[in-house]
Scaffold this motif. Structure first.
Motif, mmCIF file in Angstrom:
data_model
loop_
_atom_site.group_PDB
_atom_site.id
_atom_site.type_symbol
_atom_site.label_atom_id
_atom_site.label_comp_id
_atom_site.label_asym_id
_atom_site.label_seq_id
_atom_site.Cartn_x
_atom_site.Cartn_y
_atom_site.Cartn_z
ATOM 1 N N SER A 68 46.030 84.655 57.491
ATOM 2 C CA SER A 68 46.675 83.927 58.588
ATOM 3 C C SER A 68 46.058 84.245 59.942
ATOM 4 C CB SER A 68 48.171 84.256 58.619
ATOM 5 O OG SER A 68 48.371 85.645 58.848
ATOM 6 N N SER A 69 45.257 85.311 60.007
ATOM 7 C CA SER A 69 44.642 85.689 61.280
ATOM 8 C C SER A 69 43.382 86.501 61.022
ATOM 9 C CB SER A 69 45.621 86.513 62.125
ATOM 10 O OG SER A 69 45.848 87.773 61.518
ATOM 11 N N ILE A 70 42.579 86.645 62.079
ATOM 12 C CA ILE A 70 41.379 87.473 62.009
ATOM 13 C C ILE A 70 41.749 88.922 61.717
ATOM 14 C CG2 ILE A 70 39.522 88.451 63.424
ATOM 15 C CD1 ILE A 70 39.362 85.705 64.833
ATOM 16 N N GLU A 71 42.816 89.404 62.358
ATOM 17 C CA GLU A 71 43.240 90.784 62.166
ATOM 18 C C GLU A 71 43.663 91.040 60.725
ATOM 19 O OE1 GLU A 71 43.099 89.622 66.145
ATOM 20 O OE2 GLU A 71 44.514 88.823 64.679
ATOM 21 N N GLU A 72 44.378 90.094 60.134
ATOM 22 C CA GLU A 72 44.812 90.265 58.743
ATOM 23 C C GLU A 72 43.607 90.386 57.814
ATOM 24 O OE1 GLU A 72 47.330 87.957 55.226
ATOM 25 O OE2 GLU A 72 47.356 87.170 57.277
ATOM 26 N N ALA A 73 42.570 89.603 58.076
ATOM 27 C CA ALA A 73 41.354 89.684 57.257
ATOM 28 C C ALA A 73 40.699 91.058 57.392
ATOM 29 C CB ALA A 73 40.377 88.585 57.668
ATOM 30 N N ALA A 74 40.663 91.584 58.615
ATOM 31 C CA ALA A 74 40.067 92.907 58.830
ATOM 32 C C ALA A 74 40.883 93.992 58.137
ATOM 33 C CB ALA A 74 39.963 93.202 60.324
ATOM 34 N N TYR A 75 42.205 93.888 58.204
ATOM 35 C CA TYR A 75 43.049 94.873 57.535
ATOM 36 C C TYR A 75 42.825 94.848 56.022
ATOM 37 C CZ TYR A 75 45.623 95.262 61.934
ATOM 38 O OH TYR A 75 45.977 95.471 63.248
ATOM 39 N N ALA A 76 42.582 93.665 55.483
ATOM 40 C CA ALA A 76 42.314 93.560 54.047
ATOM 41 C C ALA A 76 41.062 94.341 53.676
ATOM 42 C CB ALA A 76 42.168 92.095 53.644
ATOM 43 N N GLN A 77 40.048 94.267 54.530
ATOM 44 C CA GLN A 77 38.825 95.031 54.264
ATOM 45 C C GLN A 77 39.080 96.530 54.362
ATOM 46 O OE1 GLN A 77 35.786 94.039 53.169
ATOM 47 N NE2 GLN A 77 35.427 96.245 52.994
ATOM 48 N N LEU A 78 39.851 96.956 55.355
ATOM 49 C CA LEU A 78 40.161 98.374 55.486
ATOM 50 C C LEU A 78 40.961 98.867 54.283
ATOM 51 C CD1 LEU A 78 41.048 98.718 59.285
ATOM 52 C CD2 LEU A 78 38.834 98.911 58.149
ATOM 53 N N HIS A 79 41.876 98.026 53.804
ATOM 54 C CA HIS A 79 42.645 98.378 52.612
ATOM 55 C C HIS A 79 41.704 98.555 51.416
ATOM 56 C CE1 HIS A 79 46.487 98.468 50.366
ATOM 57 N NE2 HIS A 79 45.763 97.954 49.391
ATOM 58 N N ASP A 80 40.741 97.642 51.274
ATOM 59 C CA ASP A 80 39.760 97.753 50.186
ATOM 60 C C ASP A 80 38.918 99.009 50.339
ATOM 61 O OD1 ASP A 80 40.711 95.387 49.171
ATOM 62 O OD2 ASP A 80 39.008 94.168 49.821
ATOM 63 N N ASP A 81 38.592 99.361 51.586
ATOM 64 C CA ASP A 81 37.809 100.572 51.827
ATOM 65 C C ASP A 81 38.582 101.811 51.376
ATOM 66 O OD1 ASP A 81 35.684 99.180 52.889
ATOM 67 O OD2 ASP A 81 36.319 99.434 54.967
ATOM 68 N N PHE A 82 39.881 101.851 51.696
ATOM 69 C CA PHE A 82 40.701 102.984 51.248
ATOM 70 C C PHE A 82 40.750 103.036 49.722
ATOM 71 C CE2 PHE A 82 42.903 103.097 55.517
ATOM 72 C CZ PHE A 82 42.506 104.385 55.822
ATOM 73 N N ASP A 83 40.878 101.867 49.091
ATOM 74 C CA ASP A 83 40.900 101.841 47.625
ATOM 75 C C ASP A 83 39.594 102.360 47.037
ATOM 76 O OD1 ASP A 83 43.479 100.944 47.331
ATOM 77 O OD2 ASP A 83 42.949 98.837 47.074
ATOM 78 N N SER A 84 38.478 102.026 47.679
ATOM 79 C CA SER A 84 37.185 102.498 47.170
ATOM 80 C C SER A 84 37.079 104.015 47.293
ATOM 81 C CB SER A 84 36.029 101.818 47.909
ATOM 82 O OG SER A 84 35.941 102.263 49.249
ATOM 83 N N LEU A 85 37.701 104.590 48.321
ATOM 84 C CA LEU A 85 37.722 106.046 48.444
ATOM 85 C C LEU A 85 38.499 106.673 47.289
ATOM 86 C CD1 LEU A 85 38.354 106.525 52.279
ATOM 87 C CD2 LEU A 85 36.249 107.057 51.033
ATOM 88 N N ILE A 86 39.660 106.119 46.998
ATOM 89 C CA ILE A 86 40.477 106.642 45.902
ATOM 90 C C ILE A 86 39.756 106.487 44.568
ATOM 91 C CG2 ILE A 86 42.560 106.198 44.544
ATOM 92 C CD1 ILE A 86 43.122 107.842 46.972
ATOM 93 N N GLU A 87 39.124 105.340 44.357
ATOM 94 C CA GLU A 87 38.416 105.106 43.093
ATOM 95 C C GLU A 87 37.238 106.054 42.921
ATOM 96 O OE1 GLU A 87 37.381 101.014 43.294
ATOM 97 O OE2 GLU A 87 39.460 100.309 43.059
ATOM 98 N N GLY A 88 36.639 106.485 44.027
ATOM 99 C CA GLY A 88 35.487 107.380 43.937
ATOM 100 C C GLY A 88 35.853 108.839 43.774
ATOM 101 N N PHE A 89 37.133 109.168 43.996
ATOM 102 C CA PHE A 89 37.558 110.557 43.928
ATOM 103 C C PHE A 89 37.772 110.977 42.470
ATOM 104 C CE2 PHE A 89 40.975 113.796 43.992
ATOM 105 C CZ PHE A 89 40.326 114.761 44.737
ATOM 106 N N ARG A 90 37.250 112.124 42.109
ATOM 107 C CA ARG A 90 37.379 112.631 40.750
ATOM 108 C C ARG A 90 37.939 114.051 40.778
ATOM 109 N NH1 ARG A 90 36.940 108.161 40.086
ATOM 110 N NH2 ARG A 90 35.490 106.925 38.837
ATOM 111 N N LEU A 91 38.840 114.326 39.847
ATOM 112 C CA LEU A 91 39.410 115.662 39.705
ATOM 113 C C LEU A 91 39.001 116.226 38.352
ATOM 114 C CD1 LEU A 91 43.081 115.659 41.054
ATOM 115 C CD2 LEU A 91 41.276 117.264 41.647
ATOM 116 N N GLU A 92 38.056 117.127 38.345
ATOM 117 C CA GLU A 92 37.624 117.785 37.112
ATOM 118 C C GLU A 92 38.169 119.207 37.147
ATOM 119 O OE1 GLU A 92 33.428 117.410 36.901
ATOM 120 O OE2 GLU A 92 33.454 115.214 36.853
ATOM 121 N N VAL A 93 39.360 119.354 36.609
ATOM 122 C CA VAL A 93 40.087 120.626 36.740
ATOM 123 C C VAL A 93 40.690 121.023 35.404
ATOM 124 C CG1 VAL A 93 40.608 120.280 39.174
ATOM 125 C CG2 VAL A 93 42.138 119.361 37.444
#
Length: 221
Positions: A68-93
């Motif tokens: 609905s707005s330029i800002e909403e589109a940017a937030y979607a990318q930031l949300h995807d960026d956070f998800d990529s951080l979580i997906e890349g994190f590994r716990l080998e414990v």
């Protein structure tokens, strides 16, 4: 006399990918990425939807079909960026709950100090700075923190199934929010990956003096 050949059965539509859904997902990602990149380059106030559409390779109408707005589109990318951080994190414990705090803190520090996660964080910071004048940033920021802490806690709970969920949540909240507070200091001025790394090291080292166990190695790529 030749025997007529039996035509093959029709392909199972359920087994075929939904092309329209695939195109829609690709368009959404392209629009979100274009919005964040252009906002970093010129700011949200100076940006036009037509510019985002051109960079994403879609029509103006397609942009508004997704956001609905330029800002909403940017937030979607930031949300995807956070998800990529979580997906890349590994716990080998080992999974022993008595070792959870030390092991998770060390794994978190090792991961967030790597070059690629830091580059993702750098992009998030630069985009957030450009969106700083928009009231929606506070709401999005709170939602994003809740999302990343919750996702992080799920990973830790899977690695330590016997651990108290409350302790898991506290640990993840402290680590994520401490890193966020440290990195926020870099948001208002030009910063390099080394600036970001130094801030995170300071935060995690401080936590180590408060019964957290984090050991920083200076040999980073």
């Amino acid at each position: 006399m030749s025997v007529p050949q039996t035509p093959p059965p029709p392909a199972d539509d359920g087994a075929r990918p939904d092309r329209r859904a695939l195109v829609r997902t690709q368009n959404r990602r392209a629009i979100a990425a274009a919005a964040a990149e252009l906002i970093r380059a010129k700011g949200a106030d100076q940006l036009r939807v037509d510019e985002i559409a051109e960079q994403a390779g879609v029509s103006r109408r397609t942009v508004f079909n997704h956001f609905s707005s330029i800002e909403e589109a940017a937030y979607a990318q930031l949300h995807d960026d956070f998800d990529s951080l979580i997906e890349g994190f590994r716990l080998e414990v080992g999974g022993r709950q008595e070792d959870m705090t030390a092991e998770v803190t060390q794994a978190f520090g090792d991961f967030i100090l790597e070059a690629e996660p830091l580059r993702i964080v750098q992009g998030i910071l630069e985009t957030a700075v450009q969106l700083g004048q928009h009231q929606s940033l506070d709401t999005w920021g709170w939602q994003a923190m809740e999302h990343i802490i919750g996702s992080f806690a799920e990973l830790v709970s899977e690695a330590y199934p016997e651990a108290d969920p409350v302790r898991v949540r506290i640990l993840c909240t402290v680590l994520v929010e401490s890193a966020a507070i440290a990195l926020e200091a870099c948001a208002e001025r030009p910063h390099s990956l080394e600036d970001l790394r130094a801030r995170v090291v300071d935060a995690l080292t401080f936590l180590s003096s408060s019964h957290f166990s984090f050991q920083h190695s200076s040999n980073r790529n």
